[in-house]
Design an enzyme around this catalytic site. Structure first.
Site, PDB file in Angstrom:
ATOM      1  N   GLU A 115     -23.420  38.682  59.321  1.00 53.07           N
ATOM      2  CA  GLU A 115     -23.682  37.239  59.414  1.00 53.07           C
ATOM      3  C   GLU A 115     -24.482  36.905  60.679  1.00 53.07           C
ATOM      4  O   GLU A 115     -24.025  36.128  61.524  1.00 53.07           O
ATOM      5  CB  GLU A 115     -22.353  36.482  59.458  1.00 53.07           C
ATOM      6  N   PRO A 116     -25.655  37.490  60.882  1.00 52.10           N
ATOM      7  CA  PRO A 116     -26.365  37.251  62.139  1.00 52.10           C
ATOM      8  C   PRO A 116     -26.943  35.840  62.237  1.00 52.10           C
ATOM      9  O   PRO A 116     -27.446  35.289  61.257  1.00 52.10           O
ATOM     10  CB  PRO A 116     -27.501  38.281  62.092  1.00 52.10           C
ATOM     11  N   CYS A 148     -26.468  11.325  82.503  1.00 54.89           N
ATOM     12  CA  CYS A 148     -25.579  10.892  83.584  1.00 54.89           C
ATOM     13  C   CYS A 148     -24.352  11.793  83.689  1.00 54.89           C
ATOM     14  O   CYS A 148     -23.220  11.357  83.445  1.00 54.89           O
ATOM     15  CB  CYS A 148     -25.161   9.450  83.355  1.00 54.89           C
ATOM     16  N   TYR A 151     -21.765  26.853  78.739  1.00 53.12           N
ATOM     17  CA  TYR A 151     -21.382  28.246  79.004  1.00 53.12           C
ATOM     18  C   TYR A 151     -21.940  28.784  80.315  1.00 53.12           C
ATOM     19  O   TYR A 151     -21.812  29.975  80.586  1.00 53.12           O
ATOM     20  CB  TYR A 151     -21.947  29.181  77.912  1.00 53.12           C
TER      21      TYR A 151
HETATM   22  N1  PLP Z   1     -20.147  34.401  61.759  1.00 51.35           N
HETATM   23  C1  PLP Z   1     -19.145  33.672  62.288  1.00 51.35           C
HETATM   24  C2  PLP Z   1     -17.860  33.589  61.569  1.00 51.35           C
HETATM   25  C3  PLP Z   1     -19.337  32.982  63.500  1.00 51.35           C
HETATM   26  O1  PLP Z   1     -18.349  32.261  64.010  1.00 51.35           O
HETATM   27  C4  PLP Z   1     -20.598  33.092  64.155  1.00 51.35           C
HETATM   28  C5  PLP Z   1     -20.844  32.413  65.419  1.00 51.35           C
HETATM   29  O2  PLP Z   1     -20.043  31.775  66.017  1.00 51.35           O
HETATM   30  C6  PLP Z   1     -21.612  33.851  63.552  1.00 51.35           C
HETATM   31  C7  PLP Z   1     -21.354  34.491  62.356  1.00 51.35           C
HETATM   32  C8  PLP Z   1     -22.968  33.980  64.161  1.00 51.35           C
HETATM   33  O3  PLP Z   1     -22.884  34.700  65.333  1.00 51.35           O
HETATM   34  P1  PLP Z   1     -24.170  35.103  66.162  1.00 51.35           P
HETATM   35  O4  PLP Z   1     -24.913  33.860  66.455  1.00 51.35           O
HETATM   36  O5  PLP Z   1     -23.641  35.784  67.362  1.00 51.35           O
HETATM   37  O6  PLP Z   1     -24.990  36.010  65.344  1.00 51.35           O
END
Ligand code: PLP
Length: 409
Positions: A275-276, A340, A314
Site C-alpha cells: 500500500e505505498p 498566527c 512532525y
Molecule cells: N497503509 C496504511 C494502513 C497506512 O496507514 C498508511 C499511512 O499511514 C499507508 C498505507 C501509506 O504509507 P506510506 O505513505 O508510508 O507509504
C-alpha cells in the site's frame, strides 16, 4: 541491486528551476503563489520503479490515497495498473471515480463506521483490513444483512521497534492500530462466529518513513513464525507500506527493501499486497511560495502550516531552494508562514542567498505526499491550486479555492 539513483525531475537550467521542461517561475507568474507543482514523469517513474523492485512477488499495488488523492494523479496511477488503499468513503468515492476497479480496493482504518462498511460492501471492494474483534463482528453483521460474503485480513500489531517518528509509528506496543497476537488467536479459534467473512490472512502496516529494511524482515519473520506455530493457513498478506523517501538524508533505495523482503515470501504461494503512498508521490511535487517580508531572523512567506503541516506536526525536514539559483554568500534564517501560531514554520536554520529579496520565489521540495492532503482552511485561508507538468506543458489539476467556498462547502 541497491542503486542509489534518485529520480529527480526538478533541476536548475541556466540558473532557473525547472519542473521537467517548464520553467517554474513562468507558472508562478501566471497563476500566483502559493501552489503545489507536480511532475507527471516523477510520479510514474516512482510507481514503475516500485513495481519492478517487487515484481518477483507479483503483488497487488494498492496506492494509499491518504498520501495524495488528487483525481488527476489517481487516474494516472490507475492507468499504470494501481489499485487503492482507502480509509474513508471520500477516498472510496475518489478511487472509483478514477476508474480503479473495486476488486483492487482495500479498506483500512481503526474506526470504520457502519455506514462506511455498508457502502464498501455494496460496492464489492476486494478486502477489509479489520482492526478489532468488534469491527469484525460488525463487518460480519452487515455482510449477512446484504447477503454478500466479504474478504477480511486481520491487522496484526507485531509490537516491534520501527525507528520512525512516534506519530507515524503504528507497529509498536501501545499503538492504537491492529490487534495483538492473543486477540488474533481468539478470532481464529472462533472463526465460525463470523460465517459471512472470509478471513484470508493478515495486514501489517508498521508505520511511515521506515528507513531500515531489517524492520520489515523482523516483522515478517515474526508473523510467519507465529502462523506456522499455530498452523494457520495464510493465503493473503498485506504488508502495508512505510517505504521511505529522501527528504534530508539519503535513505536505502526501494530495491534494498525488496531484496530484504522477497526471499522471505517467494515460493510461499501467498498473495501479497503493498500500500505505498509516500514512496509513489512524495518526491513528485514542490510547494512554490513567495517571500513576503524579510524581518530579522525570519523569511516570511505566503505558504503556511495550513498548506503544509508536516514541519509543524512532525518537525519534518523539507529542502527549501530559491527558484533562481544565486551563488555567493548565504545567511542563516528561519522560513516561516503567515499563520498566527509560533509553530508555523517551514524550515528552521536554513541557509539562503544573502541577496534574497522580498517578492522572490522559493520551492519547498518533496511535498507530494501528505502535503495538499493534510492541508486545511485554518485562519480561513484558501486551499491551494495544484498544477501538473508533463514535459513542456502544464495544466491546472485543482483550481485555487474561492472565498465563497468557505461558506457553501
Ligand atoms: N497503509 C496504511 C494502513 C497506512 O496507514 C498508511 C499511512 O499511514 C499507508 C498505507 C501509506 O504509507 P506510506 O505513505 O508510508 O507509504
Amino acid at each position: 541491486m541497491g542503486k542509489e539513483v534518485e529520480i529527480n525531475n526538478f533541476s536548475y537550467y541556466k540558473n532557473n528551476l525547472y519542473c521537467e521542461e517548464v520553467k517554474v517561475e513562468r507558472i508562478a507568474g501566471k497563476i500566483g503563489t502559493p501552489f503545489y507543482l507536480y511532475s507527471r514523469d516523477c510520479l510514474c517513474s516512482h510507481y514503475k520503479r516500485f513495481k519492478k523492485a517487487f515484481s518477483p512477488l507479483s503483488p497487488l499495488i494498492c496506492y494509499s490515497l491518504k498520501a495524495n488523492s488528487n483525481p488527476v494523479l489517481l487516474k494516472i496511477l490507475k492507468s499504470l495498473g494501481a489499485g487503492a488503499d482507502i480509509v474513508s468513503l471520500g477516498e472510496l468515492f475518489l478511487a472509483l471515480k478514477a476508474g480503479i476497479p473495486p476488486e483492487k480496493i482495500v479498506f483500512a482504518g481503526v474506526g470504520k463506521s457502519e455506514e462506511e462498511i455498508r457502502e464498501a460492501v455494496k460496492r464489492n471492494i476486494y478486502l477489509f483490513n479489520a482492526e478489532s474483534t468488534s469491527e469484525l463482528r460488525l463487518i460480519n453483521k452487515i455482510a449477512a444483512q446484504l447477503k454478500k460474503k466479504i474478504n477480511c485480513n486481520l491487522r496484526v500489531n507485531p509490537q516491534i521497534q520501527t525507528k520512525t517518528h512516534r506519530y507515524i509509528a503504528t507497529g509498536e506496543k501501545g499503538s492504537k492500530f491492529g490487534m495483538d497476537w492473543e486477540e488474533i488467536k481468539k478470532i481464529l479459534k472462533n472463526k465460525n462466529s463470523f460465517p459471512w467473512v472470509n478471513i484470508l490472512g493478515f495486514h501489517l502496516h508498521l508505520g511511515s518513513q521506515i528507513t531500515s529494511p531489517e524492520v520489515y524482515q523482523t516483522a515478517i519473520k515474526k508473523i510467519l513464525n507465529l502462523t506456522q506455530k499455530e498452523k494457520i493457513k495464510l493465503s493473503l498478506l498485506d504488508l502495508g507500506s512505510g517505504f521511505p523517501i529522501i527528504y534530508e538524508k539519503k535513505v536505502s533505495p526501494i530495491e534494498n527493501f525488496a531484496a530484504a523482503i522477497i526471499p522471505l515470501l517467494k515460493g510461499l504461494k501467498i498473495k501479497i499486497i503493498f500500500e505505498p503512498g509516500r514512496y509513489i508521490v512524495g518526491n513528485s511535487a514542490i510547494l512554490v511560495t513567495r517571500v513576503l517580508y524579510l524581518k530579522k531572523d525570519f523569511v516570511i512567506v505566503d505558504a503556511g502550516l495550513n498548506d503544509l503541516i508536516r514541519p509543524c506536526l512532525y518537525g519534518a525536514y523539507h529542502k527549501i531552494i530559491p527558484l533562481k539559483k544565486i551563488s555567493g554568500k548565504r545567511f542563516l534564517t528561519n522560513i516561516v508562514g503567515p499563520i498566527c501560531e509560533s509553530g508555523d514554520f517551514l524550515g528552521k536554520n536554513r541557509r539562503l542567498p544573502l541577496s534574497l529579496k522580498e517578492g522572490d520565489f522559493l520551492a519547498i521540495k518533496d511535498t507530494g505526499a501528505y502535503g495538499f492532503s493534510m492541508s486545511s482552511n485554518y485562519n480561513c485561508r484558501l486551499k491551494l491550486p495544484e498544477i501538473l507538468v508533463s514535459k513542456n506543458r502544464y495544466k491546472i489539476i485543482r483550481k485555487r479555492e474561492k472565498y465563497e467556498e468557505l461558506i457553501y462547502r
